[in-house]
Design an enzyme around this catalytic site. Sequence first.
Site, PDB file in Angstrom:
ATOM      1  N   THR A  36       0.755  -1.284   0.042  1.00  0.00           N
ATOM      2  CA  THR A  36       0.064  -0.171   0.194  1.00  0.00           C
ATOM      3  C   THR A  36       0.942   1.203  -0.028  1.00  0.00           C
ATOM      4  O   THR A  36       0.588   2.180  -0.637  1.00  0.00           O
ATOM      5  CB  THR A  36      -0.838  -0.087   1.369  1.00  0.00           C
ATOM      6  N   TYR A  50      -8.111   0.658  -3.399  1.00  0.00           N
ATOM      7  CA  TYR A  50      -6.908   1.189  -4.199  1.00  0.00           C
ATOM      8  C   TYR A  50      -6.195  -0.044  -4.643  1.00  0.00           C
ATOM      9  O   TYR A  50      -6.611  -1.132  -4.306  1.00  0.00           O
ATOM     10  CB  TYR A  50      -6.151   2.051  -3.286  1.00  0.00           C
ATOM     11  N   SER A  83       1.807  -7.839  -0.510  1.00  0.00           N
ATOM     12  CA  SER A  83       2.650  -8.524   0.112  1.00  0.00           C
ATOM     13  C   SER A  83       2.004  -9.910   0.834  1.00  0.00           C
ATOM     14  O   SER A  83       2.718 -10.872   1.145  1.00  0.00           O
ATOM     15  CB  SER A  83       3.241  -8.070   1.547  1.00  0.00           C
ATOM     16  N   THR A 116       1.526  -4.214   4.107  1.00  0.00           N
ATOM     17  CA  THR A 116       1.725  -4.588   5.612  1.00  0.00           C
ATOM     18  C   THR A 116       0.878  -6.061   6.000  1.00  0.00           C
ATOM     19  O   THR A 116       1.097  -6.498   6.960  1.00  0.00           O
ATOM     20  CB  THR A 116       0.431  -3.523   6.170  1.00  0.00           C
ATOM     21  N   ASP A 117       0.298  -6.802   5.167  1.00  0.00           N
ATOM     22  CA  ASP A 117      -0.390  -8.022   5.317  1.00  0.00           C
ATOM     23  C   ASP A 117       0.657  -8.972   5.841  1.00  0.00           C
ATOM     24  O   ASP A 117       0.368  -9.760   6.807  1.00  0.00           O
ATOM     25  CB  ASP A 117      -0.827  -8.648   3.969  1.00  0.00           C
ATOM     26  N   LYS A 189       0.462  -7.170  12.701  1.00  0.00           N
ATOM     27  CA  LYS A 189      -0.623  -6.435  12.187  1.00  0.00           C
ATOM     28  C   LYS A 189      -1.885  -6.851  12.929  1.00  0.00           C
ATOM     29  O   LYS A 189      -2.480  -7.715  12.907  1.00  0.00           O
ATOM     30  CB  LYS A 189      -0.754  -6.594  10.673  1.00  0.00           C
ATOM     31  N   GLU A 310      -1.924 -28.236  28.704  1.00  0.00           N
ATOM     32  CA  GLU A 310      -3.089 -28.580  27.994  1.00  0.00           C
ATOM     33  C   GLU A 310      -2.993 -29.812  26.882  1.00  0.00           C
ATOM     34  O   GLU A 310      -3.657 -30.346  26.414  1.00  0.00           O
ATOM     35  CB  GLU A 310      -3.313 -27.384  26.776  1.00  0.00           C
TER      36      GLU A 310
HETATM   37  N1  DAS Z   1      -2.447  -5.998   0.286  1.00  0.00           N
HETATM   38  C1  DAS Z   1      -1.567  -5.219   1.476  1.00  0.00           C
HETATM   39  C2  DAS Z   1      -0.272  -5.632   1.218  1.00  0.00           C
HETATM   40  O1  DAS Z   1       0.447  -5.570   0.093  1.00  0.00           O
HETATM   41  C3  DAS Z   1      -1.642  -3.702   1.322  1.00  0.00           C
HETATM   42  C4  DAS Z   1      -0.880  -3.243   2.289  1.00  0.00           C
HETATM   43  O2  DAS Z   1      -1.643  -2.936   3.355  1.00  0.00           O
HETATM   44  O3  DAS Z   1       0.302  -2.648   2.055  1.00  0.00           O
HETATM   45  O4  DAS Z   1       0.543  -6.168   2.214  1.00  0.00           O
END
Ligand code: DAS
Length: 353
Positions: A36, A50, A83, A116-117, A189, A310
């Site tokens: 992103t 986007y 990602s 970010t994923d 995340k 457990e």
């Molecule tokens: N699809 C997500 C990624 O590329 C977009 C982001 O949040 O960066 O990890």
Amino acid sequence: MKLARTLAAAMAGLALACAVHAQSLPKVVILATGGTIAGAGATAANSATYQAAKVPVDKLIAGIPEIGKLAAVRGEQVFQIASESFTDEHLLQLGRRVAALAKQDDVDGIVVTHGTDTLEETAFFLNLVVPTDKPVVVVGSMRPGTALSADGALNLYNAVATAADKSARGKGVLAVMNDEIFTGRDVTKAVNIRTEAFKSPWGALGMVVEGRTYWFRAPVKRHTLNSEFGIDAIKALPPVGIAYGHGNAGDAAYRALAAQGAKALVHAGTGNGSVARQVVPALRELRAQGVQIVRSARVAGGGFVLRNAEQPDDEYDWVVAHDLNPQKARILAALALARGADAREMQRIFLEY
Ligand code: DAS
């Protein structure tokens, strides 16, 4: 005439001063992978709709001229992908490039722009395999640069400020998001729709404010120079699968992953990494066939799986992921397997990294 000569001399002096200043700035390389932070939406109102991985690294850098006061920066476009599409091959290629740059005398710090994923997985992987004490900072954004109140520019500025800062040395791979500095080891995340998206169960290491870093803690687990996993010795990562624990669980997912070649299975268990009684026989059978079984916890906000709590891990010859979430446990299990670790050795590794 005299004035013209005076002006020319002043300009030359200024240019020299700038050149000397630039020479004195820390040298930071930005490795761009997509996400992103390189995204673009149709309108400024599109903060969540986007396309990721569109803007090239040189345009990202050009869009933040203030970075030029922090460091002498250059960019490399390693990938241009979202990602969620990262593979282990991407991880290995990126790790090799980071390690190679870190060896160079003309590189003082490295920034990796990333979606970010799976940012948390890449940051953990680099933390384990790049033998350097130079700052390596992974950064992303929750909104594309085209959106109102986009967060990418300040995140990237903060990441360069951190990578350029000697005080960031020796702290392992870092992740910088939303003004906070996290260790790549346990950052995750936690929220998928707000700019305050990343958390660590054990808290941030510090903050970046107006280009300066402020530290409050440092990692204690093994990383980078103190890691036994050097990227140069890793040709491939053995496949490791993750299967979710849940109500009405069955063992089909575990069997399918093993049938596809998984050498270890990470159980994203309910609660303390618990395993449904109707799933235990399959995991014991797969363990007997040589598949390593790692118990992690699916709980958001941080799990803590205690050995023999457990489940009788000693009796079953299983491994517990300690506080690592399932996606991070996958990375560490693969690295441990790449070194031929058995369950006992893998458990040591999970407690030390
Ligand atoms: N699809 C997500 C990624 O590329 C977009 C982001 O949040 O960066 O990890």
